[in-house]
Write an enzyme that holds these catalytic residues in place. Structure first.
Site, mmCIF file in Angstrom:
data_model
loop_
_atom_site.group_PDB
_atom_site.id
_atom_site.type_symbol
_atom_site.label_atom_id
_atom_site.label_comp_id
_atom_site.label_asym_id
_atom_site.label_seq_id
_atom_site.Cartn_x
_atom_site.Cartn_y
_atom_site.Cartn_z
ATOM 1 N N ARG A 1 28.615 33.867 30.630
ATOM 2 C CA ARG A 1 27.519 34.425 30.087
ATOM 3 C C ARG A 1 27.618 35.527 29.125
ATOM 4 N NH1 ARG A 1 28.182 36.214 34.987
ATOM 5 N NH2 ARG A 1 27.330 38.350 35.532
ATOM 6 N N ASP B 1 28.695 51.754 29.770
ATOM 7 C CA ASP B 1 29.253 50.764 30.857
ATOM 8 C C ASP B 1 30.578 51.330 31.411
ATOM 9 O OD1 ASP B 1 28.486 47.519 31.098
ATOM 10 O OD2 ASP B 1 30.154 48.497 32.398
ATOM 11 N N CYS C 1 22.512 38.723 40.847
ATOM 12 C CA CYS C 1 23.409 37.526 39.951
ATOM 13 C C CYS C 1 24.491 37.269 40.868
ATOM 14 C CB CYS C 1 23.538 37.785 38.726
ATOM 15 S SG CYS C 1 22.239 37.886 37.672
ATOM 16 N N ASP D 1 21.926 45.540 35.967
ATOM 17 C CA ASP D 1 21.975 44.507 37.014
ATOM 18 C C ASP D 1 21.448 44.860 38.217
ATOM 19 O OD1 ASP D 1 24.197 45.637 37.850
ATOM 20 O OD2 ASP D 1 25.687 44.105 37.582
ATOM 21 N N LYS E 1 35.010 46.964 29.689
ATOM 22 C CA LYS E 1 34.089 46.478 28.695
ATOM 23 C C LYS E 1 33.613 47.172 27.509
ATOM 24 C CE LYS E 1 31.689 43.535 32.199
ATOM 25 N NZ LYS E 1 30.430 43.094 32.861
ATOM 26 N N CYS F 1 34.279 40.908 57.611
ATOM 27 C CA CYS F 1 33.654 39.776 57.915
ATOM 28 C C CYS F 1 34.077 38.580 56.929
ATOM 29 C CB CYS F 1 32.174 39.795 57.894
ATOM 30 S SG CYS F 1 31.377 39.933 56.492
ATOM 31 N N ASN G 1 32.669 36.716 34.324
ATOM 32 C CA ASN G 1 31.771 37.256 33.286
ATOM 33 C C ASN G 1 31.612 36.316 32.196
ATOM 34 O OD1 ASN G 1 33.005 40.550 33.694
ATOM 35 N ND2 ASN G 1 31.262 39.443 35.085
#
Lengths: 355, 84
Positions: free
Chosen positions: A66, A55, A181, A123, A79, A318, A63
């Site tokens: 979960r 990672d 997610c 992910d 992490k 935007c 985060n």
């Protein structure tokens, strides 16, 4: 320490032999997020000998609902660093190997070849397809888990020449086809369930107990608390992969150069003139906008010549950063000689930065 | 014919299941194969046509385009999901 694993070595089908197999196993977990956290915690607790962790992200306050290994105090830390420390405390006997990087087509084969089993706890689609292809080239089984809102999918791919990810989904979805997610949301406990199922499959692969979830896709539905299993077959053309693709990024990601909100504000403060395009609707623009921004809504994207100031870069904004990403891709095609930057986080983040 | 919807297909249709008429009350051609079913659903929900990979299961087994389907089959639309 001798009795540490007695609750599982007592199990008839698992026994001392199962424990020995775990101790000799080398497992790579790609991603230390919602899925990866339960995987590494259980595999580490149960006595897997070598655990590789991949990672390159930092802990974010979003985060925590979960990714239950991390605490409030870890916010902003890597992490990998936080996980290593906590996993060492949990089990000092495990050989933990940190890989402080995202998995890429440059490093995937080098990293994966050292392991027996790979866990796909990522992910995003590009990394999932990368893991699939690398595992086929290196002949490694990998345990797949993925989420959508209240739903989770689990399978074991490439196990003893069994079906692969591409046998289910031959072509990688384009950038905005399926939300992740971050955009779609996920209920905190669901990755805990799916990650735990992945850890169970890893243990079964290593020790040979039970039946490995190969050639079957398990779909868990948290709202109805039920699951179905879909069986599928191997397609020989998907096993013929001999080399990784030159790129796994969907075109969208590759073509949209971007700049963080923070960085942009620094540049804005240091320069007298700046070209900014706001691609939101007229109404959104009227509501609030950056003083020097030109409003050119995404559906009417054509640039007035006076916007190109001495070939300086043009910043595109935007509300959230999605439409401006699209705009940057379009603009780069139409005006290849000019540089466009997508302002990440858009006006939403601008508000929190400046308030 | 009952169709179970998963992942993004559930969001596109706005419901976890879908019922396809088996007698032609609407005048529309009733799908007889997986491919025809995809076309049939794509006409009503054009967003489904945008999915580059969409697995279809018939009675809990992955089905190819040419597989025949009938009124008693349980169909599932299973798009890839990416969250983690």
């Amino acid at each position: 320490m001798a009795n540490r694993y007695i609750r599982q070595t007592n199990l008839q089908d698992f026994g001392e032999e199962g424990q020995k197999r775990l101790a000799h196993a080398r497992v790579l977990v790609v991603g230390l997020g919602g899925l990866g956290i339960p995987v590494v915690q259980y595999l580490n607790a149960m006595g897997v000998g070598t655990l590789g962790l991949v990672d390159h992200d930092t802990v974010d306050i979003h985060n925590l609902q979960r990714q239950v290994l991390y605490s409030e105090a870890d916010s902003g830390q890597s992490k990998l660093g936080v996980a290593l420390k906590k996993l060492r405390n949990q089990n000092s006997e495990t050989n933990l190997i940190p890989h402080d990087t995202f998995l890429t087509n440059k490093n995937a084969l080098e990293i994966i070849k050292e392991y027996d089993v790979v866990v796909d706890a990522t992910d995003n689609f590009p990394t999932r397809y990368l893991i699939n292809d690398a595992c086929i080239i290196l002949n490694k089984p990998f345990v797949y888990g993925a989420l959508h809102a209240f739903e989770g999918h689990v399978s074991v791919f490439n196990y003893r020449q069994g079906p692969t990810y591409r046998c289910l989904y031959p072509a990688m979805p384009a950038g905005n086809e399926v939300p992740n997610c971050d955009e779609n949301g996920v209920l905190g406990v669901v990755p805990g369930i799916i990650g735990s199922l992945q850890a169970l499959e890893v243990v079964k692969i290593i020790t040979g107990i039970g039946e490995v979830l190969s050639g079957q896709l398990l779909i868990f539905n948290g709202l109805q608390q039920d699951h179905i299993k879909i069986s599928f077959n191997s397609k020989s053309e998907n096993r013929k992969i001999k080399a990784l693709q030159p790129s796994y990024e969907s075109l969208d990601c590759e073509l949209a150069p971007s700049i963080s909100n923070e960085e942009f504000l620094k540049i804005r403060a240091s320069q007298d003139s700046l070209s900014i395009i706001d691609v939101r609707t007229v109404r959104e623009f009227e509501n609030s906008h950056l003083e020097e921004a030109h409003n050119i809504p995404l559906n009417t994207l054509a640039l007035p010549a006076d916007l190109f100031l001495e070939n300086k870069p043009i910043y595109v904004i935007c509300q959230s950063g999605k439409r401006s990403e699209k705009a940057v891709i379009e603009l780069t095609k139409v005006y290849p000689k000019h540089t466009f930057y997508n302002i990440l986080g858009g006006m939403n983040q601008m508000r929190t930065q400046t308030s | 014919m009952t169709i179970l919807l998963f992942g993004i297909t559930k969001d596109i249709v706005g419901s976890p299941t879908l019922s396809v008429p088996t007698a032609s009350v609407t005048g529309r051609k009733i799908p007889k194969t997986v491919k025809e079913l995809k076309q049939f659903l794509g006409e009503t929900y054009p967003e489904l046509n945008k999915l580059s990979s969409l697995a279809i299961a018939v009675n809990n087994s992955y089905a190819e385009d040419e597989q025949l389907i009938n009124a008693y089959d349980e169909i599932a639309l299973i798009p890839p999901v990416s969250g983690g």
